[in-house]
Structure formats: structure tokens, C-alpha cells
Scaffold this motif. Structure first.
Motif, mmCIF file in Angstrom:
data_model
loop_
_atom_site.group_PDB
_atom_site.id
_atom_site.type_symbol
_atom_site.label_atom_id
_atom_site.label_comp_id
_atom_site.label_asym_id
_atom_site.label_seq_id
_atom_site.Cartn_x
_atom_site.Cartn_y
_atom_site.Cartn_z
ATOM 1 N N SER A 40 37.222 24.285 42.466
ATOM 2 C CA SER A 40 37.898 23.084 42.936
ATOM 3 C C SER A 40 38.383 22.235 41.759
ATOM 4 O O SER A 40 39.428 21.593 41.826
ATOM 5 C CB SER A 40 36.942 22.292 43.819
ATOM 6 O OG SER A 40 37.559 21.156 44.333
ATOM 7 N N LYS A 58 39.453 23.448 39.226
ATOM 8 C CA LYS A 58 40.524 24.250 38.630
ATOM 9 C C LYS A 58 40.275 24.587 37.166
ATOM 10 O O LYS A 58 41.184 24.493 36.333
ATOM 11 C CB LYS A 58 41.876 23.526 38.762
ATOM 12 C CG LYS A 58 42.246 23.152 40.191
ATOM 13 C CD LYS A 58 42.615 24.363 41.005
ATOM 14 C CE LYS A 58 42.600 24.039 42.501
ATOM 15 N NZ LYS A 58 42.688 25.243 43.335
ATOM 16 N N ASN A 61 40.618 34.751 42.983
ATOM 17 C CA ASN A 61 41.518 33.665 42.587
ATOM 18 C C ASN A 61 42.186 33.948 41.244
ATOM 19 O O ASN A 61 42.897 33.091 40.724
ATOM 20 C CB ASN A 61 40.754 32.340 42.520
ATOM 21 C CG ASN A 61 40.664 31.662 43.870
ATOM 22 O OD1 ASN A 61 41.596 30.980 44.283
ATOM 23 N ND2 ASN A 61 39.576 31.881 44.582
ATOM 24 N N MET A 111 49.736 30.078 44.981
ATOM 25 C CA MET A 111 48.570 30.873 44.581
ATOM 26 C C MET A 111 47.346 30.495 45.434
ATOM 27 O O MET A 111 46.964 31.231 46.332
ATOM 28 C CB MET A 111 48.255 30.613 43.108
ATOM 29 C CG MET A 111 47.101 31.447 42.606
ATOM 30 S SD MET A 111 47.586 32.536 41.268
ATOM 31 C CE MET A 111 46.025 33.326 40.955
ATOM 32 N N SER A 112 46.743 29.372 45.150
ATOM 33 C CA SER A 112 45.583 29.016 45.976
ATOM 34 C C SER A 112 46.019 28.121 47.141
ATOM 35 O O SER A 112 47.076 27.497 47.111
ATOM 36 C CB SER A 112 44.505 28.344 45.124
ATOM 37 O OG SER A 112 44.987 27.144 44.594
ATOM 38 N N ASN A 130 39.277 29.417 53.280
ATOM 39 C CA ASN A 130 38.535 29.156 52.051
ATOM 40 C C ASN A 130 39.229 28.102 51.184
ATOM 41 O O ASN A 130 39.387 28.261 49.980
ATOM 42 C CB ASN A 130 38.339 30.448 51.278
ATOM 43 C CG ASN A 130 37.160 30.355 50.337
ATOM 44 O OD1 ASN A 130 36.326 29.457 50.472
ATOM 45 N ND2 ASN A 130 37.104 31.254 49.381
ATOM 46 N N GLN A 162 39.872 24.793 49.091
ATOM 47 C CA GLN A 162 39.131 23.912 48.184
ATOM 48 C C GLN A 162 40.097 22.838 47.708
ATOM 49 O O GLN A 162 41.175 23.174 47.230
ATOM 50 C CB GLN A 162 38.651 24.688 46.957
ATOM 51 C CG GLN A 162 37.497 25.621 47.187
ATOM 52 C CD GLN A 162 36.206 24.906 47.547
ATOM 53 O OE1 GLN A 162 35.550 25.271 48.511
ATOM 54 N NE2 GLN A 162 35.867 23.853 46.815
ATOM 55 N N VAL A 163 39.719 21.571 47.824
ATOM 56 C CA VAL A 163 40.650 20.535 47.349
ATOM 57 C C VAL A 163 40.959 20.763 45.883
ATOM 58 O O VAL A 163 40.111 21.227 45.127
ATOM 59 C CB VAL A 163 40.115 19.094 47.488
ATOM 60 C CG1 VAL A 163 39.755 18.781 48.928
ATOM 61 C CG2 VAL A 163 38.979 18.818 46.554
ATOM 62 N N ASN A 164 42.155 20.431 45.516
ATOM 63 C CA ASN A 164 42.543 20.454 44.105
ATOM 64 C C ASN A 164 42.130 19.123 43.497
ATOM 65 O O ASN A 164 42.732 18.086 43.751
ATOM 66 C CB ASN A 164 44.048 20.643 43.994
ATOM 67 C CG ASN A 164 44.497 20.757 42.570
ATOM 68 O OD1 ASN A 164 43.962 20.075 41.693
ATOM 69 N ND2 ASN A 164 45.460 21.608 42.326
#
Lengths: 336, 336
Positions: free
Chosen positions: A114, A116, A140, B1-2, B45, B47-49
Motif C-alpha cells: 500500500s 508502494k 504485483n 497496473m494495480s 485485492n 489496496q489504497v495508494n
DNA sequence: GCAAACACTTCAATCGTTTGAATTAACAAG
DNA sequence: CTTGTTAATTCAAACGATTGAAGTGTTTGC
């Protein structure tokens, strides 16, 4: 609140893009503007906002490191090596201590994904069964390097201590100095490092034609308490034990202390050899013979390997680097 | 991408803002949409950035920790305590090792400010003269807590070991057990911790009406090599030295080893007391009497204090918390 | 004298998330 | 039937930096 690129742009009467390019050394910008921008930036004490920059460029300039325990000689030394390389690459290091808990490890991986991070350096918690969280990293496409506590289930680079050879060397030394009945105080055998040390122990015995007695291999799970109990038990029933090889120095030191408390002479009656060459080797009496395996170097090379991936220099799949070790003979072992 | 919030929005046919609010538990969102969003987020799945979110909210959910050295019992234990609290607050920890270099420290502060950490935990490098980089933190109104290696130049909370009292206790113990000529192997006196320990040493002597002999106070700069040299020198010229109090256990252990190598009996001729209660106290022979001062607790409380600032619970200016210590008597000191 | 080349610089969109304000729909009240 | 209220959702503008493309002048070539 804090200074932005726009502040610099407006006081200079130019556009933010010019400021950005000036600061990043873009060739389009004239020497004159570049200088004035850089001067003002320094004067205003400007610092890029890494979140903004990272959002745009998809680079956080941060790597995540997972270790079972920070407060240990091995890992804190490895962390120093990692830090060294990270700094050289202008990177920051998020350090997470998993406390040997898979659950904690899973949480950290989630949270680092998260955040990154641009890469992972992982030394696994013991008792690995389900490693789906590691798969998430690979899926990922975030670079990952295992060090010390590795898993063969993934095709990523691995940096290891010379566990097999080191253990082999240690046990051969015991045999060469006259030991014949050698105990191994082992680690958890689902850890490659412990497993390999045990294999090294076995191979050394084989090579010298000494039969392997499974009863002399005691899994201690890195806990000195277990080592103490094992020694008390073994020395009671087996009067002829003359050597002990331990999976790490902590257990080696514990072994010496326990033997001394039992009035058994080290090394005259029993020789002890540890693994790791921790500073405590030179404190315990007699000083502990051990295998030096440079955790700093392991951290350093793991980080270098990670950065070569991050910087797309090369993506070497499941490569495997073994950091050399050496035997350091001290007073806890001697020719009988 | 994510996966992003937009991906969830479009597959669900709703707007990104609704997704964001649903995930963050905003009351405006209907139970139905909230559930469908959360379900899909889990399934994909998501996830916050943190970079994007942090950019908007000006919160990085990261704190920065500066320590002189990771690979030391004191700091790695303190780091464990810090990590514990950080995890409980859903925060990440950027750990930086300054290697006792002010220059490195300055660089790290810059870089952590750029990373927009929400707070700092700092244990200063020794030899602090210019601390303008610390001022930059305060000027940017980023919460900051000093621990162990503190500076009184700033009005920020400080968490310390019980240095003065602990040292006082240690030296009083030496005097009570019959020592009269007590050497102090001291740390760098520009560090409050070392300074306070030295003051505790002096006060204990005063309280027992023993004259202070400045020649018996040897600055060793935490280097065992200096301790060794000092002991060789002192024991040569001063046959009547009967006690040594060291600024930390590393020097205490070195003192014992050096004395033993000189064939001076510990504790019969010379008693030794260290500071810190490191694990090595129980390894060295004789076991080292020391002052236990709970570095884990120091880290824990420092972090708690920082988070109470971050969460605006209270901003207690230059408050000062001293973590209690206790004397642990072992075999390196005894009544003469 | 006009176009092409060049050297800078600005425009405007974008990264992914958040959030104040506007919109829509449903329903109740008068 | 209009108006007001409420609930749920969407719009659109941020946050601060980066970057492809477009826009300025200025210089050069023929």
C-alpha cells in the motif's frame, strides 16, 4: 505550509514546469533560469514532496525490509549493510519486525504494498506454511530479494550465508581435533539456514565415516532454554559426548555456560563450536570457536541485488548468492 | 497496473467518490453500496495508494526514527518498542542509522522531511554542536520526541533512562560494599545520558564524603579499546583502585576482561559495575553487576508520546519522562 | 523575405484519492 | 401541486509534481 514548486515559480514569475525541469536538470532549461531556480530553492529551503512526485512517477524511493527480529546481532548488522546501500541509492528503508509471526508478516506486506515500496528485502519468519502474501508481491511485479531466511517456492534472487559449508567446516574441525561423539543443537528445520547447517553437520560426519546418531540432533528452536535442558539430559545419559556444534552462537554460549555449571571442562572434556561469530564469542569463557559469516555483507549484497532489479539493470531470476564464511578457532575447542 | 478506486467504481457503475466514502465508512453511503464496494475491493485485492491518499490528506502514516546505531542492544530494543506502538497506530517506521555522524543525521532529516513523515523520534548522534537540522523539523511543525540522546535546546518532549539516579545507585552500591577508590569509565560528556551518569557518580561520592578525583574519570567515548588502555594505565600507577563504574555494559565487560588478563581478581580486588543490563552481563565471567533500564520501555513511551502529539491529543512542550531503573547485583561486585 | 531550425518556456493533463458543494430522487407536509 | 426535507450519489476541484505537446521568440539558411 511547506514550500512547493509553485511558490518558487510565482516568486520567480515563471511556470511550475520550468521549475521542475530546472531542479531535475532537464537539458531544455537555460543556465540562467536553472541557477536562479536552484538558488531560490536552496534559499527557501525547498524539499520535493515525495508523495506528489512518487504519485506521478510511480516511484516511492522507499524499500521495505522484513526481519524476524531487529534486536539480534545478525539482523541488526544486516540492516546496517542494507541501509548503507539504500543511502547510496538515495532510498529510504521501511524496517518491519515480524517477531517470527506469519500473521504479522502478512500484515506488513500488505501495508508495504500500500505504501508502494519499490522493492522488498525479506528474511522470512520461521514456520512458513502459507506464503500467499509473498505471491502478492511477485504478482504485483514488485522486486523482491530473500536473504538468510529464504524460500525456494519463488523464483527470486536469494542471498544466503554459507550454511552448509560453514557447518561442515565447523564439524570437521571438531572431528579433526579428536571429537567422535558430536551433538548438534539445531534450529527449526523448516528454515533453510538451519536445515543446511544440519546437513553440513551430517555430511561432515559421513565424510569422516562417523555414524550419524539422530538422537544427538536436538531441535532447539533458537531457544537457549531448550539448549540447556538438552545438555542436562544428554550429558546425564551419554558420558562419552565430546563435542557440541550449535546452530548459532547464542546456543553455543548457553552450551558453554551450562557445561560449566555442570562442572564439565570446556574444551578438555567437551569442545563447543558455534555459528555466527557474534561479539559474545569473545566474552564467554572460554572464548567460543565459531563460523564467521558476515551479516553486514549479506545485507549489503541483498540490497545491491535488489537495487539492480529496481534500476532494471538485470533481472536475474532465482539466482543464489552464498556469502563465504570462515572458521575462527578460539578456546572452546582444542586437540584432545 | 494495480487496482485503483476507479477500477472498482467502473465495474460497479458508480463514481469514485462513492467508492472512496464507502471504503472510509462515510455515513452518507447506503448500507447496500458500502457492502458491494467492500466486497469487490476485497475480491480485487484493492489496496489504497498511500501516496495519493497522503498527498491529499497530508498524512503519510509514516514516522521517522533516527538512531546512532541499529546493531546495539539498547537501540534495537528501543526500536522494537517503537515498532509495537507504530503498528498499533497503523503507522510505518522509517529507520535511519546515523552512525554517530552529524552529517548523516542532517541528510536523513532532510530526506524524511521530504518524505513528509508525520513525526520524528530522534536519538542524537554524539558531538552535537550545530543542530539547525533539528530546528527545521520544529519550524515545519512536525511533531518530534527525543529519546535517550536528547538535547535541551528544544522545547520538545524527552524520554530518558534514569541516568543520574541509576549511576548514583550503582556507585552507592560500590561504596556500600567497601570500595573507596572508584574509577569512572565515562562516555562523551556532550551526551546528556553520559553526562548525567557522570554526575550521578560524582553525587554518590559526595553523599558518602569521598573526595572526587578527576583523574579517576576517564572519557572513553564508548570505545572498549579506550577502556582497556585506561585500565592498564590506571592499575599500573594506582595500586589501590578497588572499584570501576562504567558508562555502559560494553565497557564494563571490557573492564572485567582486561582486569582478568592482568591477573587482577574481580570482584575480590576490584569490583565492576556497568550500566544497561545487556545480555552480555550474564555471559561474562564473573557476571556483571549492572543497572537495568528497559530500552524497550523507553522506545515504547517515546512512540506513545509522539503519537499523542500526532493525534493532537495533547502537545506537551518540553516535558521530560524518566524511565525507572534498578540495580541488578551479580558476581562482579561483592562486599569486601 | 520566408521558412526552417533551434532554444526555451508554458499549457494542460495526469497520477489516485479526498471532499465541499451540487445534484438527483424519493417522499412528506401543507 | 408546490415546497421542503432527507438520503444517497455525483461533480469537480484540489493535493504537488511531472511530462508530452504546443507555443513563443530568435536565429539561420537560401
Amino acid at each position: 505550509m511547506s514550500i512547493t514548486i509553485k511558490d518558487i515559480a510565482s516568486t520567480l514569475g515563471i511556470s511550475p514546469s520550468t521549475v521542475s525541469r530546472a531542479l531535475n536538470g532537464h537539458p531544455d532549461i537555460s543556465e540562467k533560469t536553472r541557477k536562479s531556480v536552484k538558488d531560490l530553492a536552496k534559499k527557501m529551503n525547498y524539499q520535493v514532496n515525495q508523495m506528489a512526485s512518487g504519485l506521478r512517477t510511480k516511484r516511492s524511493f522507499t524499500i521495505g525490509v522484513l526481519v524476524p527480529k531487529i534486536a539480534s546481532h545478525f539482523f541488526s548488522s544486516a540492516l546496517s549493510g542494507i541501509q548503507e546501500v539504500a543511502v547510496a541509492n538515495n532510498y529510504q528503508v521501511l524496517i518491519c519486525q515480524t517477531n517470527e509471526s506469519q500473521n504479522q508478516e502478512r500484515k506488513y506486506v500488505k501495508s508495504l504494498l500500500s505504501a508502494k515500496v519499490d522493492g522488498f528485502l525479506i528474511s522470512l519468519a520461521k514456520g512458513q506454511k502459507t506464503i500467499t502474501h509473498i505471491k502478492a508481491i511477485v504478482d504485483n511485479k514488485v522486486p523482491l530479494v530473500f536473504f538468510d531466511r529464504i524460500s525456494d517456492s519463488f523464483n527470486v534472487p536469494k542471498i544466503e550465508a554459507e550454511d552448509f559449508k560453514g557447518a561442515h567446516r565447523a564439524v570437521t574441525h571438531l572431528i579433526d581435533t579428536g571429537c567422535r561423539k558430536i551433538v548438534h543443537l539445531a534450529g527449526p528445520d523448516n528454515l533453510t539456514a538451519s536445515y543446511n547447517r544440519m546437513q553440513g553437520y551430517k555430511q561432515a560426519l559421513k565424510d569422516k565415516n562417523i555414524p550419524i546418531d539422530e538422537k544427538l540432533i536436538i531441535p532447539c528452536d533458537f531457544d537457549p532454554e531448550n539448549a540447556k535442558k538438552a545438555i542436562h539430559r544428554l550429558m546425564g545419559q551419554n558420558g562419552d559426548i565430546d563435542g557440541i556444534f550449535t546452530v548459532n552462537d547464542e546456543l553455543g554460549v548457553e552450551a558453554i555456560l551450562t557445561l560449566k555449571s555442570m562442572n564439565i571442562k570446556v574444551p578438555d572434556q567437551v569442545s563447543v563450536v558455534g555459528f555466527g561469530d557474534f561479539p559474545i564469542c569473545r566474552i564467554v569463557e572460554p572464548n567460543l570457536t565459531s563460523i564467521r559469516h558476515n551479516p553486514y555483507q549479506i545485507g549489503l549484497e541483498a540490497a545491491q541485488c535488489l537495487f539492480s532489479q529496481i534500476n532494471h539493470k538485470n533481472i536475474d531470476g532465482g539466482s543464489r548468492r552464498v556469502i563465504p564464511s570462515e572458521l575462527v578457532v578460539r578456546d572452546s575447542s582444542k586437540t584432545k
